[in-house]
Design an enzyme around this catalytic site. Structure first.
Site, PDB file in Angstrom:
ATOM      1  N   LYS A  22       0.837  -1.214   0.000  1.00  0.00           N
ATOM      2  CA  LYS A  22       0.000   0.000   0.000  1.00  0.00           C
ATOM      3  C   LYS A  22       0.865   1.254   0.000  1.00  0.00           C
ATOM      4  O   LYS A  22       0.649   2.178  -0.788  1.00  0.00           O
ATOM      5  CB  LYS A  22      -0.916  -0.014   1.233  1.00  0.00           C
ATOM      6  CG  LYS A  22      -1.576   1.312   1.531  1.00  0.00           C
ATOM      7  CD  LYS A  22      -2.445   1.250   2.757  1.00  0.00           C
ATOM      8  CE  LYS A  22      -1.760   1.533   4.066  1.00  0.00           C
ATOM      9  NZ  LYS A  22      -1.326   2.925   4.286  1.00  0.00           N
ATOM     10  N   ASN A  23       1.866   1.262   0.875  1.00  0.00           N
ATOM     11  CA  ASN A  23       2.659   2.484   1.034  1.00  0.00           C
ATOM     12  C   ASN A  23       3.621   2.731  -0.131  1.00  0.00           C
ATOM     13  O   ASN A  23       4.166   3.831  -0.250  1.00  0.00           O
ATOM     14  CB  ASN A  23       3.420   2.450   2.362  1.00  0.00           C
ATOM     15  CG  ASN A  23       2.496   2.690   3.542  1.00  0.00           C
ATOM     16  OD1 ASN A  23       1.307   2.973   3.350  1.00  0.00           O
ATOM     17  ND2 ASN A  23       3.020   2.575   4.757  1.00  0.00           N
ATOM     18  N   CYS A 118      -4.306  12.955  13.317  1.00  0.00           N
ATOM     19  CA  CYS A 118      -5.048  11.695  13.260  1.00  0.00           C
ATOM     20  C   CYS A 118      -4.826  10.977  14.581  1.00  0.00           C
ATOM     21  O   CYS A 118      -4.113  11.487  15.455  1.00  0.00           O
ATOM     22  CB  CYS A 118      -4.618  10.851  12.080  1.00  0.00           C
ATOM     23  SG  CYS A 118      -3.028  10.092  12.277  1.00  0.00           S
ATOM     24  N   ARG A 123       0.915  14.733  13.282  1.00  0.00           N
ATOM     25  CA  ARG A 123       1.309  14.513  11.898  1.00  0.00           C
ATOM     26  C   ARG A 123       1.295  15.778  11.030  1.00  0.00           C
ATOM     27  O   ARG A 123       0.521  15.903  10.083  1.00  0.00           O
ATOM     28  CB  ARG A 123       0.455  13.417  11.274  1.00  0.00           C
ATOM     29  CG  ARG A 123       0.546  12.137  12.077  1.00  0.00           C
ATOM     30  CD  ARG A 123      -0.121  10.985  11.415  1.00  0.00           C
ATOM     31  NE  ARG A 123       0.684  10.403  10.364  1.00  0.00           N
ATOM     32  CZ  ARG A 123       0.347   9.283   9.723  1.00  0.00           C
ATOM     33  NH1 ARG A 123      -0.754   8.652  10.040  1.00  0.00           N
ATOM     34  NH2 ARG A 123       1.120   8.803   8.775  1.00  0.00           N
ATOM     35  N   ASP A 306       5.001   0.666  12.104  1.00  0.00           N
ATOM     36  CA  ASP A 306       3.777   0.028  11.607  1.00  0.00           C
ATOM     37  C   ASP A 306       3.631  -1.428  12.053  1.00  0.00           C
ATOM     38  O   ASP A 306       2.625  -2.069  11.753  1.00  0.00           O
ATOM     39  CB  ASP A 306       3.717   0.108  10.066  1.00  0.00           C
ATOM     40  CG  ASP A 306       3.347   1.505   9.582  1.00  0.00           C
ATOM     41  OD1 ASP A 306       2.996   2.354  10.425  1.00  0.00           O
ATOM     42  OD2 ASP A 306       3.413   1.750   8.363  1.00  0.00           O
ATOM     43  N   ARG A 398      -8.705  -0.091   5.203  1.00  0.00           N
ATOM     44  CA  ARG A 398      -7.835   0.897   4.542  1.00  0.00           C
ATOM     45  C   ARG A 398      -6.548   0.245   4.058  1.00  0.00           C
ATOM     46  O   ARG A 398      -5.916   0.743   3.127  1.00  0.00           O
ATOM     47  CB  ARG A 398      -7.466   2.013   5.536  1.00  0.00           C
ATOM     48  CG  ARG A 398      -8.601   2.950   5.856  1.00  0.00           C
ATOM     49  CD  ARG A 398      -8.102   4.100   6.700  1.00  0.00           C
ATOM     50  NE  ARG A 398      -6.832   4.577   6.177  1.00  0.00           N
ATOM     51  CZ  ARG A 398      -5.874   5.147   6.891  1.00  0.00           C
ATOM     52  NH1 ARG A 398      -6.046   5.345   8.164  1.00  0.00           N
ATOM     53  NH2 ARG A 398      -4.764   5.542   6.328  1.00  0.00           N
TER      54      ARG A 398
HETATM   55  C1  UD1 Z   1       4.519   6.921   6.437  1.00  0.00           C
HETATM   56  C2  UD1 Z   1       3.652   5.691   6.278  1.00  0.00           C
HETATM   57  C3  UD1 Z   1       3.144   5.230   7.636  1.00  0.00           C
HETATM   58  C4  UD1 Z   1       4.301   5.013   8.601  1.00  0.00           C
HETATM   59  C5  UD1 Z   1       5.206   6.242   8.647  1.00  0.00           C
HETATM   60  C6  UD1 Z   1       6.477   6.006   9.466  1.00  0.00           C
HETATM   61  C7  UD1 Z   1       2.674   5.989   4.086  1.00  0.00           C
HETATM   62  C8  UD1 Z   1       1.454   6.286   3.274  1.00  0.00           C
HETATM   63  N1  UD1 Z   1       2.523   6.040   5.417  1.00  0.00           N
HETATM   64  O1  UD1 Z   1       3.691   7.957   6.982  1.00  0.00           O
HETATM   65  O2  UD1 Z   1       2.436   4.006   7.448  1.00  0.00           O
HETATM   66  O3  UD1 Z   1       3.796   4.773   9.895  1.00  0.00           O
HETATM   67  O4  UD1 Z   1       5.611   6.620   7.316  1.00  0.00           O
HETATM   68  O5  UD1 Z   1       7.156   4.924   8.975  1.00  0.00           O
HETATM   69  O6  UD1 Z   1       3.720   5.679   3.549  1.00  0.00           O
HETATM   70  N2  UD1 Z   1       6.678  14.709  10.631  1.00  0.00           N
HETATM   71  C9  UD1 Z   1       6.837  16.039  10.896  1.00  0.00           C
HETATM   72  N3  UD1 Z   1       6.676  16.923   9.880  1.00  0.00           N
HETATM   73  C10 UD1 Z   1       6.388  16.525   8.595  1.00  0.00           C
HETATM   74  C11 UD1 Z   1       6.253  15.153   8.342  1.00  0.00           C
HETATM   75  C12 UD1 Z   1       6.407  14.253   9.382  1.00  0.00           C
HETATM   76  O7  UD1 Z   1       7.093  16.443  12.039  1.00  0.00           O
HETATM   77  O8  UD1 Z   1       6.252  17.384   7.717  1.00  0.00           O
HETATM   78  C13 UD1 Z   1       6.851  13.729  11.739  1.00  0.00           C
HETATM   79  C14 UD1 Z   1       5.592  12.891  11.979  1.00  0.00           C
HETATM   80  O9  UD1 Z   1       4.667  13.556  12.804  1.00  0.00           O
HETATM   81  C15 UD1 Z   1       6.172  11.651  12.604  1.00  0.00           C
HETATM   82  C16 UD1 Z   1       7.507  11.497  11.906  1.00  0.00           C
HETATM   83  O10 UD1 Z   1       7.822  12.770  11.353  1.00  0.00           O
HETATM   84  O11 UD1 Z   1       6.361  11.863  13.979  1.00  0.00           O
HETATM   85  C17 UD1 Z   1       7.549  10.477  10.810  1.00  0.00           C
HETATM   86  O12 UD1 Z   1       6.441  10.663   9.942  1.00  0.00           O
HETATM   87  P1  UD1 Z   1       6.522  10.325   8.404  1.00  0.00           P
HETATM   88  O13 UD1 Z   1       7.715   9.482   8.146  1.00  0.00           O
HETATM   89  O14 UD1 Z   1       6.384  11.583   7.617  1.00  0.00           O
HETATM   90  O15 UD1 Z   1       5.209   9.452   8.198  1.00  0.00           O
HETATM   91  P2  UD1 Z   1       4.211   9.477   6.978  1.00  0.00           P
HETATM   92  O16 UD1 Z   1       4.938   9.727   5.703  1.00  0.00           O
HETATM   93  O17 UD1 Z   1       3.029  10.318   7.306  1.00  0.00           O
END
Ligand code: UD1
Length: 419
Positions: A22-23, A118, A123, A306, A398
């Site tokens: 999915k990711n 969420c 996030r 995850d 999902r």
């Molecule tokens: C992706 C995955 C999700 C997984 C996560 C971490 C997808 C669709 N989802 O989510 O399943 O749990 O990686 O492996 O691929 N953060 C910030 N600022 C930002 C972006 C992120 O502070 O602009 C923080 C987030 O709040 C979190 C951390 O960075 O604490 C990691 O998040 P991130 O790696 O961005 O996760 P996602 O890409 O949302």
């Protein structure tokens, strides 16, 4: 509202074919905006993917999905594209924000809803916007939307992420492939899903190199028609590996890529889980005398957040006190109160869960709170006495394709009801 009913304590045996990731599929679908004709194979038939397809259609792309063949053909030939990702689609699936990079790169503008928080944490998307600004985008936030423009197109830049983010790395890569000159991204996430996105973009003709946490991109796209097979889902694989270790006479997991679950395999081996490991499949067996373990979640190649909720179920069956420290999200222990209602002995201190085992779990009515928390409740239900009834299973749909069919074929007693 639909529920899952599980009658636990069954011995599982059989084969499970792991679906496409999915990711990995989500950012690759966003990347089809950049191209004319893309065929994506091995897509998982789960709701997040259907939401992303809705979003691409809303933008104006033509999407033809064959559920039987698990492939989608995406065509982007229209001149008048709607460079908008509306709230109603981004709120149900945060990965919708990934269209920001490609829309901005190709059409010099995008209006994308802020995803908001969420269940598992706040996030934010500040790192996504930080990278796009460095590439020359002008960004304003108004009425819950990100308004991004780059009237003269984006320009390559050196971008050092202050912390590692999967989504921000993906958005930055997707924006850079059409930027003038060279972009160097450092302190990147390097998850296998990002590597698959890079493989897709290379097929378009983009020059991308990845070394340690540094990604170098020379903006350009030459090919107009490409085909790509998405990697298999390492989180689904990890979930069923844990399921097998909890319940199975023998569970054979097929359609896998063993190279991307090295950390997970080493953790399971340390806990005493019996497995036969091959390049294309893993056989896993219910393991007695599981050992306690201390682990922490980290960006790849570390142990994935995850799988944190799922490995916790295995910890409830291990001898002694195990610990799992959640380093990625600030509120990802929502499954713990539900597991405690089933008899698990867990307490949380700061961002660490302390799990005392072994403990017998008993069936209860429980509530799913997010995707991975939901599946941990399924695993708990499989080993619990009597019946477990899981509410709010739309979270599961999902990200897990045919979960109850896959498990039922392996002799689990699990069914979906409407009440
Ligand atoms: C992706 C995955 C999700 C997984 C996560 C971490 C997808 C669709 N989802 O989510 O399943 O749990 O990686 O492996 O691929 N953060 C910030 N600022 C930002 C972006 C992120 O502070 O602009 C923080 C987030 O709040 C979190 C951390 O960075 O604490 C990691 O998040 P991130 O790696 O961005 O996760 P996602 O890409 O949302």
């Amino acid at each position: 509202m639909q529920k899952l009913l599980i009658d636990g304590k069954k011995i599982l045996s059989g084969n499970i074919s792991i679906s496409g990731s999915k990711n990995a599929t989500l950012p690759i679908l966003a990347a089809t905006i950049l191209n004319n004709y893309s065929t994506i194979k091995n897509i998982p038939l789960v709701n997040d993917i259907f939401t992303m397809i809705e979003l691409l259609k809303f933008i104006g792309l033509q999407c033809k999905i064959s559920k039987k063949k698990k492939l989608i053909k995406v065509t982007n030939l229209k001149k008048n594209i709607n460079t908008v990702a509306p709230y109603k689609l981004v709120k149900t699936m945060r990965a919708g924000v990934l269209v920001l990079g490609p829309l901005l790169a190709k059409y010099q503008k995008a209006k994308v809803s802020l995803p908001g928080g969420c269940a598992i944490g706040t996030r934010p998307v500040d790192l996504h916007l930080y990278a796009l600004k460095k590439l020359g985008a002008k960004i304003k936030i108004k009425n819950g939307y990100i308004f991004a423009t780059a009237k003269k197109g984006l320009t390559g830049a050196k971008i050092n992420f202050p912390s590692i983010s999967v989504g921000a790395t993906e958005n930055a890569i997707l924006a850079s492939v059409l930027a003038k000159g060279i972009t160097v991204l450092s302190n990147c996430a390097v998850e296998p899903e990002i590597q698959d996105l890079i493989k897709f973009l290379k097929k378009l003709g983009t020059k991308i190199k990845i070394k340690n946490r540094k990604i170098t991109i020379k903006g350009s796209i030459y090919k107009k028609k490409i085909s790509h097979r998405v990697i298999s889902d390492r989180i689904e694989l990890g979930t069923y590996l844990i399921g097998g270790a909890l319940t199975a006479k023998k569970l054979k997991l097929k359609n896998i890529n063993v190279g991307v679950v090295k950390k997970e395999i080493s953790v399971l081996k340390k806990m005493g889980v019996k497995m036969i490991i091959n390049k294309n499949y893993i056989e896993v067996f219910k393991s007695k005398n599981l050992k306690k373990i201390n682990i922490k979640t980290e960006p790849y190649p570390g142990f994935p957040t995850d799988l944190q909720a799922q490995i916790m179920i295995l910890m409830t069956q291990a001898n002694g006190k195990s610990q799992i420290k959640e380093n990625i999200f600030e509120n990802r222990f929502m499954h713990v109160p539900e597991l405690k209602r089933m008899g698990a002995k867990i307490y949380i201190r700061n961002n660490t869960a302390h799990v005392e085992g072994p403990s017998s779990l008993t069936g209860a009515e429980v509530m799913a709170t997010d995707l991975r928390a939901s599946v941990s409740l399924v695993l708990a239900g499989l080993i619990a006495d009597n019946r477990t009834s899981i509410n709010r299973i739309y979270h599961l749909d999902r990200g897990y394709q045919n979960l109850e069919n896959k498990l039922t074929k392996c002799k689990a007693k699990i069914k979906r009801t409407l009440k």
